[in-house]
Write a protein that holds these residues in place. Structure first.
Motif, PDB file in Angstrom:
ATOM      1  N   ALA A 309      -0.544  -5.322   4.790  1.00 41.06           N
ATOM      2  CA  ALA A 309      -1.031  -6.687   4.990  1.00 41.06           C
ATOM      3  C   ALA A 309      -2.090  -6.695   6.086  1.00 41.06           C
ATOM      4  O   ALA A 309      -2.047  -5.882   7.021  1.00 41.06           O
ATOM      5  CB  ALA A 309       0.126  -7.611   5.371  1.00 41.06           C
ATOM      6  N   PRO A 310      -3.061  -7.610   6.018  1.00 43.65           N
ATOM      7  CA  PRO A 310      -4.098  -7.674   7.060  1.00 43.65           C
ATOM      8  C   PRO A 310      -3.539  -8.259   8.352  1.00 43.65           C
ATOM      9  O   PRO A 310      -2.528  -8.963   8.349  1.00 43.65           O
ATOM     10  CB  PRO A 310      -5.137  -8.618   6.442  1.00 43.65           C
ATOM     11  CG  PRO A 310      -4.329  -9.511   5.554  1.00 43.65           C
ATOM     12  CD  PRO A 310      -3.241  -8.643   4.979  1.00 43.65           C
ATOM     13  N   LYS A 311      -4.202  -7.974   9.445  1.00 40.37           N
ATOM     14  CA  LYS A 311      -3.833  -8.597  10.709  1.00 40.37           C
ATOM     15  C   LYS A 311      -4.233 -10.070  10.687  1.00 40.37           C
ATOM     16  O   LYS A 311      -5.238 -10.441  10.062  1.00 40.37           O
ATOM     17  CB  LYS A 311      -4.528  -7.894  11.876  1.00 40.37           C
ATOM     18  CG  LYS A 311      -3.907  -6.576  12.291  1.00 40.37           C
ATOM     19  CD  LYS A 311      -4.499  -6.120  13.626  1.00 40.37           C
ATOM     20  CE  LYS A 311      -3.768  -4.904  14.157  1.00 40.37           C
ATOM     21  NZ  LYS A 311      -4.251  -4.530  15.510  1.00 40.37           N
ATOM     22  N   ALA A 312      -3.459 -10.886  11.386  1.00 38.38           N
ATOM     23  CA  ALA A 312      -3.794 -12.315  11.455  1.00 38.38           C
ATOM     24  C   ALA A 312      -5.165 -12.516  12.075  1.00 38.38           C
ATOM     25  O   ALA A 312      -5.924 -13.406  11.671  1.00 38.38           O
ATOM     26  CB  ALA A 312      -2.723 -13.053  12.252  1.00 38.38           C
ATOM     27  N   THR A 313      -5.493 -11.687  13.063  1.00 37.99           N
ATOM     28  CA  THR A 313      -6.786 -11.819  13.741  1.00 37.99           C
ATOM     29  C   THR A 313      -7.955 -11.406  12.858  1.00 37.99           C
ATOM     30  O   THR A 313      -9.102 -11.717  13.167  1.00 37.99           O
ATOM     31  CB  THR A 313      -6.793 -10.960  15.022  1.00 37.99           C
ATOM     32  OG1 THR A 313      -6.425  -9.608  14.691  1.00 37.99           O
ATOM     33  CG2 THR A 313      -5.829 -11.516  16.054  1.00 37.99           C
TER      34      THR A 313
END
Length: 445
Positions: A309-313
């Motif tokens: 999953a991608p980082k929130a940032t």
């Protein structure tokens, strides 16, 4: 859930044409709201089918003045003041510039007829009972009979109701206990997370609802007397911790209601905080949810470390919640000591939640979930909380946020040493109408 309970009943022969509600900033610190009066005692007039929130917008109830500050008004941190009821005309919601479909003008009254509510002088004191007295049992049985006669697709007492019946009926009670534990204990170490964002004259009413308001109260739309009871229980569970916001802007906000003698009285928030001072208490009963701290499905999970999953940032917010959204969220602090936890609560913030106020929506939040079907895990520690909304008659886009406690959850998952967590947002109803603006972790003293 904010300062005072919501009321849905309509006073007889009190309402007339819908009002225009004007806000004006005075030199004093109190912001006044005028309701211009053009009274017609016409019960057949359009708009007599009331939406209780719109009624309170006009009368100065909890959904009242705070929601009527123009977006162009100067920022003033001032108490919400009850409107001037000596003036009233057709209504306009100053947030949306749309006419209100509600009659909320009382009889034209002189200000001198309005008195402060002497709650401290109430002398009648009686408990509110959990189970009805003998003479009411027949009425209760009839109510149950009518409920059972409802169609199968009518919502029952599933506290995570999402527009359809639970797939596994046997899990409802256990899920409900977990939901209540989260709303009353796990996610509400901070006052704002139980009460919701405190209202003053510069606060938008959709800024952030409390745990009960956006959870079980939305699912069941429970009786407001029970919401009042949960408020009382929450205060009792606080022990020596602060029980109320100390801000005078919140405590001095005031509202107008008719008392049992049809006398118009002004009530301050500060007058309503302790039910004992208002002449009643609640019957003591067992609270099974208090002992229902959930256990982890998987301890020391590697879900965050192995997720792609991608980082929130690095996520391109805002994102539409028309499918499950997973992001990795960095933890600014880890391996916190017991003292650190006592001083600061670690909170997961889901912000910029934009929804259509006319739609029923719900999504759930999970942390380090390893299952492809996280919606089955509500009775496990991976379940962090939810957001849901009762649909309103008037459609408008509203933005809010939620904060979910992580301190206890991370202990249960045994991942307090991890640098990041995997957060899953799972749409349950109306996901195509939900937009998420961002996800982060903060620490609140």
């Amino acid at each position: 859930m904010a300062a005072v309970s919501q009321f849905s009943s309509r006073p007889n022969n009190v309402l007339a044409n819908p009002p225009t509600i004007h806000s004006s900033a005075h030199k004093t610190r109190t912001r006044k709201f005028e309701v211009r009066c053009n009274f017609q005692n016409d019960e057949t007039a359009p708009g007599n089918k009331l939406d209780r929130r719109n009624l309170l917008v006009g009368m100065g109830g909890i959904y009242g003045a705070a929601n009527l500050v123009s977006a162009n008004s100067p920022a003033l941190a001032t108490p919400v003041s009850a409107p001037d009821l000596t003036k009233c005309t057709r209504g306009t919601n100053l947030n949306t510039q749309q006419p209100l479909d509600v009659n909320c003008c009382p009889r034209c009254l002189r200000k001198s007829l309005i008195t402060n509510c002497p709650l401290s002088k109430r002398c009648v004191f009686a408990p509110r009972r959990i189970w009805p007295e003998k003479e009411y049992i027949g009425k209760y049985e009839k109510a149950v009979e009518l409920m059972k006669a409802l169609p199968d697709d009518d919502p029952r007492t599933d506290l995570r109701y999402d527009g359809k019946d639970a797939a596994d009926q046997s899990r409802i009670i256990q899920n409900n206990l977990v939901e209540m534990y989260g709303e009353m204990v796990r996610n509400v170490s901070q006052l704002e997370d139980f009460y919701g964002v405190k209202y003053d004259a510069d606060t938008n009413s959709s800024a952030g609802a409390g745990a009960v308001e956006r959870g079980s109260h939305t699912a069941l739309h429970s009786h407001h007397a029970n919401v009042d009871r949960l408020w009382s229980l929450f205060r009792g569970l606080r022990g020596s911790k602060p029980k109320d916001f100390p801000d005078s802007d919140w405590l001095d906000s005031n509202f107008l209601f008719y008392d049992e003698n049809a006398q118009l009285v002004r009530v301050r928030v500060a007058d309503t905080l302790e039910n004992e001072k208002m002449g009643y208490t609640f019957q003591k009963v067992d609270l099974p949810w208090l002992r229902f701290r959930p256990i982890a499905r998987v301890r020391k999970s590697k879900a965050a470390a192995t997720s792609n999953a991608p980082k929130a940032t690095e996520t391109n917010f805002p994102v539409k919640l028309d499918k499950v959204v997973k992001v990795l969220v960095d933890r600014p602090k880890k391996s916190r000591s017991k003292k650190d936890k006592e001083n600061e609560e670690e909170l997961l913030v889901i912000e910029g939640i934009e929804v259509d106020s006319a739609k029923f929506v719900r999504f759930e939040v999970y942390v380090n979930d390893e299952d492809d079907k996280p919606s089955e895990l509500i009775d496990k520690a991976e379940y962090a909380g939810c957001y849901s909304q009762v649909p309103h008659k008037n459609s408008t886009k509203v933005k809010s946020k939620i904060r979910l406690g992580l301190t206890e959850l991370l202990e249960d998952l045994d991942v307090e040493d991890d640098d990041q967590i995997l957060v899953s947002l799972v749409p349950k109803a109306g996901g195509e109408d939900i937009t998420i603006g961002g996800i982060k972790i903060i620490y609140s003293a």
